[in-house]
Structure formats: C-alpha cells, structure tokens
Design a protein around this motif. Structure first.
Motif, PDB file in Angstrom:
ATOM      1  N   PRO A   1       0.846  -1.201   0.000  1.00  0.00           N
ATOM      2  CA  PRO A   1       0.000   0.000   0.000  1.00  0.00           C
ATOM      3  C   PRO A   1       0.879   1.247   0.000  1.00  0.00           C
ATOM      4  O   PRO A   1       1.819   1.360   0.778  1.00  0.00           O
ATOM      5  CB  PRO A   1      -0.780  -0.133   1.312  1.00  0.00           C
ATOM      6  N   THR A   2       0.572   2.176  -0.893  1.00  0.00           N
ATOM      7  CA  THR A   2       1.394   3.368  -1.019  1.00  0.00           C
ATOM      8  C   THR A   2       0.531   4.499  -1.571  1.00  0.00           C
ATOM      9  O   THR A   2      -0.700   4.471  -1.420  1.00  0.00           O
ATOM     10  CB  THR A   2       2.617   3.083  -1.915  1.00  0.00           C
ATOM     11  N   VAL A   3       1.143   5.515  -2.186  1.00  0.00           N
ATOM     12  CA  VAL A   3       0.399   6.618  -2.790  1.00  0.00           C
ATOM     13  C   VAL A   3       0.974   6.900  -4.170  1.00  0.00           C
ATOM     14  O   VAL A   3       2.135   6.598  -4.456  1.00  0.00           O
ATOM     15  CB  VAL A   3       0.460   7.902  -1.934  1.00  0.00           C
ATOM     16  N   ASP A   4       0.154   7.498  -5.026  1.00  0.00           N
ATOM     17  CA  ASP A   4       0.631   7.867  -6.356  1.00  0.00           C
ATOM     18  C   ASP A   4       1.298   9.238  -6.316  1.00  0.00           C
ATOM     19  O   ASP A   4       1.565   9.787  -5.235  1.00  0.00           O
ATOM     20  CB  ASP A   4      -0.492   7.785  -7.382  1.00  0.00           C
TER      21      ASP A   4
ATOM     22  N   GLY B   1      -0.535  11.822  -4.221  1.00  0.00           N
ATOM     23  CA  GLY B   1      -0.915  11.473  -2.861  1.00  0.00           C
ATOM     24  C   GLY B   1      -2.148  10.621  -2.711  1.00  0.00           C
ATOM     25  O   GLY B   1      -2.591  10.365  -1.583  1.00  0.00           O
ATOM     26  N   THR B   2      -2.708  10.152  -3.802  1.00  0.00           N
ATOM     27  CA  THR B   2      -3.886   9.291  -3.733  1.00  0.00           C
ATOM     28  C   THR B   2      -3.473   7.876  -3.330  1.00  0.00           C
ATOM     29  O   THR B   2      -2.548   7.309  -3.923  1.00  0.00           O
ATOM     30  CB  THR B   2      -4.610   9.251  -5.087  1.00  0.00           C
ATOM     31  N   ALA B   3      -4.152   7.308  -2.333  1.00  0.00           N
ATOM     32  CA  ALA B   3      -3.814   5.967  -1.862  1.00  0.00           C
ATOM     33  C   ALA B   3      -3.990   4.944  -2.983  1.00  0.00           C
ATOM     34  O   ALA B   3      -4.972   4.992  -3.740  1.00  0.00           O
ATOM     35  CB  ALA B   3      -4.688   5.597  -0.664  1.00  0.00           C
ATOM     36  N   ARG B   4      -3.063   4.030  -3.075  1.00  0.00           N
ATOM     37  CA  ARG B   4      -3.134   2.971  -4.076  1.00  0.00           C
ATOM     38  C   ARG B   4      -2.266   1.800  -3.634  1.00  0.00           C
ATOM     39  O   ARG B   4      -1.483   1.905  -2.680  1.00  0.00           O
ATOM     40  CB  ARG B   4      -2.649   3.470  -5.436  1.00  0.00           C
ATOM     41  N   THR B   5      -2.425   0.687  -4.304  1.00  0.00           N
ATOM     42  CA  THR B   5      -1.575  -0.473  -4.056  1.00  0.00           C
ATOM     43  C   THR B   5      -0.621  -0.622  -5.236  1.00  0.00           C
ATOM     44  O   THR B   5      -1.056  -0.657  -6.390  1.00  0.00           O
ATOM     45  CB  THR B   5      -2.407  -1.758  -3.893  1.00  0.00           C
TER      46      THR B   5
ATOM     47  N   CYS C   1       4.362   5.796  -8.965  1.00  0.00           N
ATOM     48  CA  CYS C   1       3.978   7.217  -9.023  1.00  0.00           C
ATOM     49  C   CYS C   1       4.319   7.804 -10.386  1.00  0.00           C
ATOM     50  O   CYS C   1       4.871   8.907 -10.490  1.00  0.00           O
ATOM     51  CB  CYS C   1       4.644   8.007  -7.895  1.00  0.00           C
TER      52      CYS C   1
ATOM     53  N   GLY D   1       5.558   8.033  -2.830  1.00  0.00           N
ATOM     54  CA  GLY D   1       5.137   6.638  -3.007  1.00  0.00           C
ATOM     55  C   GLY D   1       6.293   5.715  -3.319  1.00  0.00           C
ATOM     56  O   GLY D   1       6.324   4.562  -2.859  1.00  0.00           O
TER      57      GLY D   1
ATOM     58  N   ILE E   1       8.078   4.947  -0.099  1.00  0.00           N
ATOM     59  CA  ILE E   1       7.307   4.014   0.730  1.00  0.00           C
ATOM     60  C   ILE E   1       7.554   2.576   0.294  1.00  0.00           C
ATOM     61  O   ILE E   1       7.770   1.671   1.119  1.00  0.00           O
ATOM     62  CB  ILE E   1       5.805   4.356   0.666  1.00  0.00           C
TER      63      ILE E   1
END
Length: 361
Positions: free
Chosen positions: A67-70, A73-77, A95, A112, A115
């Motif tokens: 699990p991270t962000v693009d 900053g939108t959450a994504r896997t 990202c 991201g 992370i």
C-alpha cells in the motif's frame, strides 16, 4: 537454410508492452519462415515496463504488493518484484505519469516510491534495483528521501511536497535515513541528463509533465536549491532522470547506471546476440535519441560488435536514421499501416505484418 532469429524489442510506448511486441513480431516471422529458430528476449531501458521484462526473464520471481500513494498522494496499491534477496522496484508502476489526470507539475512527488523502497527493505531485501522513468514529478527525489527517513526542512519547518517546495528548502537532516541494504541500490536510468540547467530535469522533461515556461524556471530553481543543500554532484550523468529522482537516490547512496546496458546483462542479451544469425529490435519511436542509452541503441551496438545483422521495427522512424545506422533494415509501422492512427489502433496486427515482411526481406 534455417536461421536463429533473436527478437529483442523495447515496449511500444502507449501501445504495447515489450513481451507482447516480441511475440507479435515473432508470430509474423514464423508465418513466413516456420522452420527458423526464434528466440524472444523482450527488453527495457530502466523506464516503464522494466519489471514486466524482468518478470518474463525470471519465472521464479514473486510479485509483492505494497500500500502506497501515487504522484499526487492518492492511496493505491503498488508492487515490486522479488527474486531471491533482490527487490526490483519501478517508479512508473508506483507514481508514474501514465493515467494521471490532471497533471500536477508543481505538486507531484515521489513519496510513493520511497514508501515501496522502505517496505522492500523492511521485508529483508538484501539488494535493490530501482528503474526510473515515466515519472510525473520534478521533485529531485525529495519525496522518496522523506519517505525513507530523511528530514527536509523548509522555512518555518514545513516543506510543501513536490517541486513547488524545493526553492524554500533550508536544511536536510539525514540521520534517520534508512541504511542501504548490504548489496547496495542500483538505480537504472534511461537518460544521462544532469539535475538542472538547459538539459536538466526541469528544462528537458518538465513540459512533458505539464509545466509551462514559468513553472519550468521555478522547478529548475528548486532543483538548484536542492543541490546546494544536499551537496551531492548535480552533474553526474542520470541525476536528472525521473524529474531528478536519480539525484535524490544517488544522495542516499544509490549507484546510477545506464538502464539498457544493465538490463541487457541481467537478461543475458550479449550472449543471445552472439548466438543469433539475425537480431530484430524495436520501439515506439526510432530517432537520434534511440542511440544514446536506449534499448534499440544497446541492441544495435551489441549486434555490430558481434557482426550480426540487425533490423529495427518502430512505430515511426525519424528522418535521417537510415544514414545513422547504415546496413540496418528499418521498418515504420506508421508507413506500413498508412497512418499513425491506424498503427496505434491495432499494433499487434502491424507488428505481426512487420515481422512477416522482415522474414521475406
């Protein structure tokens, strides 16, 4: 007499990944010369599509989800590829610019990526390979460094994410930066650009990420400030890759290496070329830049050194390239299909046809 033909294309950007491109070319060739021995070795240069190429070459590799962000900053896997104790991470998968709408040239960041890198190290990776390319940001890798534990301080203590915050950078505290793994971090770059200046990350690639001239100038100013504070060499070839992420990862301790050459070694391309009677490579656009560290240039260089004839199949071929690579057969899908639109609408069909015609040439 049957031939051993090696198909080693890169992706056809925005159209077809490298493994599918290689398969289509080979299918066309096989339809005309069914008795030839065909070897498929899809390639990459460290940009987007690198993990797919490595996965195709390493059947025992394992995909690991994180699990991270693009880039905004939108959450994504996202995922990385684990083979033994080596983790391969691709910025474009985490990202990248693909699918980002609208673009955010000033606020996009690489948090991201950091992370995912931290997660791979926490999971026990003893060596990390990072493929840069296809980025949406121009933050000099500041976001990734922050996610890896570095504290970047702006005026008043806060530093806005993305390239927009870099001009206000006043200090960096690296004492909590995650240590490099025992086997190090190899950073694959697909360009040799420096961090800033006329050929740097902002000037050369900012417009592709939506930056207007004023924003390009501000991003370049931020990258200069980043270099002044961090102190690492901003002229090292590849520092400007992925909006300067090459610079940030080099500050961490990563080794910047030309992506096409590194991947060629990883997948055994030099030996495969030497065993071939003919090599077919390709990409979306074959132009002068293709010969400066990109996949096609790497394949052609190896073929020339081994005395093996080569052909290039590309979505389009820039004028003058026949003179730049004498003796290399060139095929453009745009010309074959009648238009760029037609070629893009059905790339498998036209790559298959290109493979068939190459076999009959």
């Amino acid at each position: 007499m049957s031939l051993r033909v090696l198909f080693a294309p890169d992706k056809f950007k925005g159209s077809l990944p490298a493994p599918q491109a290689a398969a289509a070319l080979a299918a066309g060739w096989r339809s005309a010369r069914p008795d030839d021995e065909l070897v498929l070795l899809p390639m990459a240069d460290g940009g987007d599509g690198t993990l797919e190429v490595l996965a195709a070459d390493q059947p025992d590799a394992e995909w690991v989800s994180v699990p991270t962000v693009d880039a905004v900053g939108t959450a994504r896997t996202a995922r990385y590829l684990r083979t033994g104790d080596t983790a391969a991470v691709e910025l474009a998968e985490i990202c990248g610019i693909a699918g980002l709408d609208p673009l955010d040239p000033m606020g996009a960041h690489t948090i991201g990526l950091g992370i995912v890198l931290a997660a791979a190290l926490l999971a026990g990776a003893g060596r990390v390979v990072v493929a840069l390319g296809g980025s949406a940001s121009t933050d000099g890798g500041a976001g990734a460094l922050s996610a890896l534990g570095a504290q970047l301080v702006g005026a008043g203590g806060l530093l806005p994410v993305g390239g927009v915050g870099l001009p206000g950078l006043v200090a960096v505290h690296p004492d909590r930066l995650v240590p490099l793994p025992p086997g190090g971090v190899q950073v694959l770059v697909d360009v040799r650009a420096p961090l800033f200046g006329p050929s740097g990350a902002a000037a050369a690639f900012g417009p592709q990420k939506g930056a207007d001239p004023a924003q390009v100038a501000e991003l370049d100013r931020g990258l200069r400030r980043l270099a002044a504070v961090l102190g690492s060499d901003p002229e090292q070839p590849g520092c400007g890759a992925a909006g300067g992420t090459g610079y940030g990862l080099a500050y961490w301790g990563g080794e910047l290496v030309p992506g096409a050459a590194a991947i060629a070694e990883l997948v055994g391309l030099p030996a495969a070329v030497r065993r071939a009677d003919l090599v077919v490579t390709g990409e979306g656009r074959f132009d002068a830049g293709s010969l400066t560290g990109k996949t096609c240039g790497q394949v052609l260089q190896l073929a020339a050194a081994a005395g093996v004839p080569a052909r290039v199949v590309a979505g389009s071929v820039a004028g003058g390239m026949a003179a730049a690579v004498p003796g290399v057969g060139l095929t453009g899908l745009t010309e074959l299909a009648g238009s760029e639109r037609a070629a893009l609408a059905d790339p498998v069909r036209w790559l298959t046809e290109a493979g068939r015609r190459a076999a009959l040439a």
